[in-house]
Design an enzyme around this catalytic site. Sequence first.
Site, PDB file in Angstrom:
ATOM      1  CD  GLU A 161      42.964  25.243   8.863  1.00  0.00           C
ATOM      2  OE1 GLU A 161      43.510  24.133   8.947  1.00  0.00           O
ATOM      3  OE2 GLU A 161      42.239  25.570   7.915  1.00  0.00           O
ATOM      4  CG  ASP A 168      46.343  22.437   8.132  1.00  0.00           C
ATOM      5  OD1 ASP A 168      45.256  22.050   8.600  1.00  0.00           O
ATOM      6  OD2 ASP A 168      46.482  22.836   6.969  1.00  0.00           O
ATOM      7  CB  ILE A 199      42.200  17.877   9.136  1.00  0.00           C
ATOM      8  CG1 ILE A 199      41.932  17.033  10.386  1.00  0.00           C
ATOM      9  CG2 ILE A 199      41.941  17.060   7.870  1.00  0.00           C
ATOM     10  CD1 ILE A 199      40.487  16.541  10.500  1.00  0.00           C
ATOM     11  CG  ASP A 200      46.532  20.595   4.156  1.00  0.00           C
ATOM     12  OD1 ASP A 200      46.072  21.749   4.169  1.00  0.00           O
ATOM     13  OD2 ASP A 200      47.022  20.066   3.153  1.00  0.00           O
ATOM     14  CB  THR A 220      38.934  20.320   6.263  1.00  0.00           C
ATOM     15  OG1 THR A 220      39.946  20.442   7.268  1.00  0.00           O
ATOM     16  CG2 THR A 220      37.582  20.131   6.944  1.00  0.00           C
ATOM     17  CG  ASP A 227      47.477  25.353   4.117  1.00  0.00           C
ATOM     18  OD1 ASP A 227      46.980  24.300   4.530  1.00  0.00           O
ATOM     19  OD2 ASP A 227      46.831  26.416   4.006  1.00  0.00           O
TER      20      ASP A 227
HETATM   21  O1  LIG Z   1      41.919  21.781   4.583  1.00  0.00           O
HETATM   22  P1  LIG Z   1      42.612  23.017   4.994  1.00  0.00           P
HETATM   23  O2  LIG Z   1      43.514  22.867   6.154  1.00  0.00           O
HETATM   24  O3  LIG Z   1      41.658  24.180   5.186  1.00  0.00           O
HETATM   25  O4  LIG Z   1      43.658  23.425   3.830  1.00  0.00           O
HETATM   26  C1  LIG Z   1      43.306  23.644   2.480  1.00  0.00           C
HETATM   27  C2  LIG Z   1      44.050  24.890   1.957  1.00  0.00           C
HETATM   28  O5  LIG Z   1      44.037  25.925   2.874  1.00  0.00           O
HETATM   29  C3  LIG Z   1      43.774  22.492   1.654  1.00  0.00           C
HETATM   30  O6  LIG Z   1      45.165  22.377   1.711  1.00  0.00           O
HETATM   31 MG   LIG Z   2      45.464  23.280   5.342  1.00  0.00          MG
HETATM   32 MG   LIG Z   3      43.289  22.369   8.032  1.00  0.00          MG
END
Ligand SMILES: O=P(O)(O)OC(CO)CO
Ligand SMILES: [Mg+2]
Ligand SMILES: [Mg+2]
Length: 316
Positions: free
Chosen positions: A113, A133, A135-136, A138, A254
Amino acid sequence: MLYGSRRRDRFECSEVIDVSCRPLPVNTLHQDGTGRFPVTRLFVMEDWSDCLDVAVQIARRAGQVVQSAVKQEKQVSSKSTPTDLVTEADHQVEELIISTLRDKYPSHRFIGEESSAAGVKCELTDAPTWIIDPIDGTCNFVHRYRNHHILCLNHRVNMFLSSQHTILHFQFPHGGGEHRICCKERDVSKALILTEIGAKRDPATLDIFLGNMKKLLSAPTHGVRIIGSSTLALCHIASGAAEAYYQYGLHCWDIAAAAVIIREAGGCVMDTTGGPLDLMSRRVVAAGTREIADYVVKQLQPINYGRDDTDPDGLA
Ligand SMILES: O=P(O)(O)OC(CO)CO
Ligand SMILES: [Mg+2]
Ligand SMILES: [Mg+2]
């Protein structure tokens, strides 16, 4: 989350464990009351068994980085839009995962990402590719709202791993998982539906987003939830904690691992048009049953987010 696929290999569920050996919250990912996923057999193709060990080690280390960072003051920046957040911890975790895996497996490729946000091309080939990813969730992480995960997928090895509060190893026989744990509800009026908002917040996009939600709420369904982590939400479909998920605006990192988990748990994952999932398309519908998925597909008005592989700014 580390995941990989070799399409014809057998793989089976092994276990769900908590990083600190605490019981998992009931219904977080499975509900056997013990905090343990029903352990069956572990089968890993010899070629890739080493990847699993490495993945577990990296996930544990990355989980420690995030757990320690969550308590500290964070440097928060934005990427494609003011609501698309990134922190030093996102960069640190992605760097940790990629550098460790690259040292160990020089021929493997990476889609990350934060690397993509920095301009690295998002290219999925037949080569073993880790989709990361760091941290999903964030935004949740920034606010200390505890729904966030480290997600990383290897496209060619049958393994998946998530680390924050949990480390998960799922290994299933492709196309025939024995652990059919998705909800088998077919009646949408009894469905709990999950979604995420996406980074675009202009009035026209929000009108479509709210219109889609209104249709699903007025079906009627039991409800619609937004938890702030696309992958955790998708894993809730796999665990049977909700009946369906849809989103415009998520990314391949994701969806990738969670899509396999849902399928191997007996659910379905598809494009928002009802066709096959396109990992780069930035849209998805997932459900425990085809009936519910088809219903959701029919309600949705599309939101165009472009593609991960051709629109690097993500706002086409
Ligand atoms: O926190 P992130 O990795 O940006 O992802 C979000 C969606 O793109 C929440 O799932
Ligand atoms: Mg994510
Ligand atoms: Mg993320």
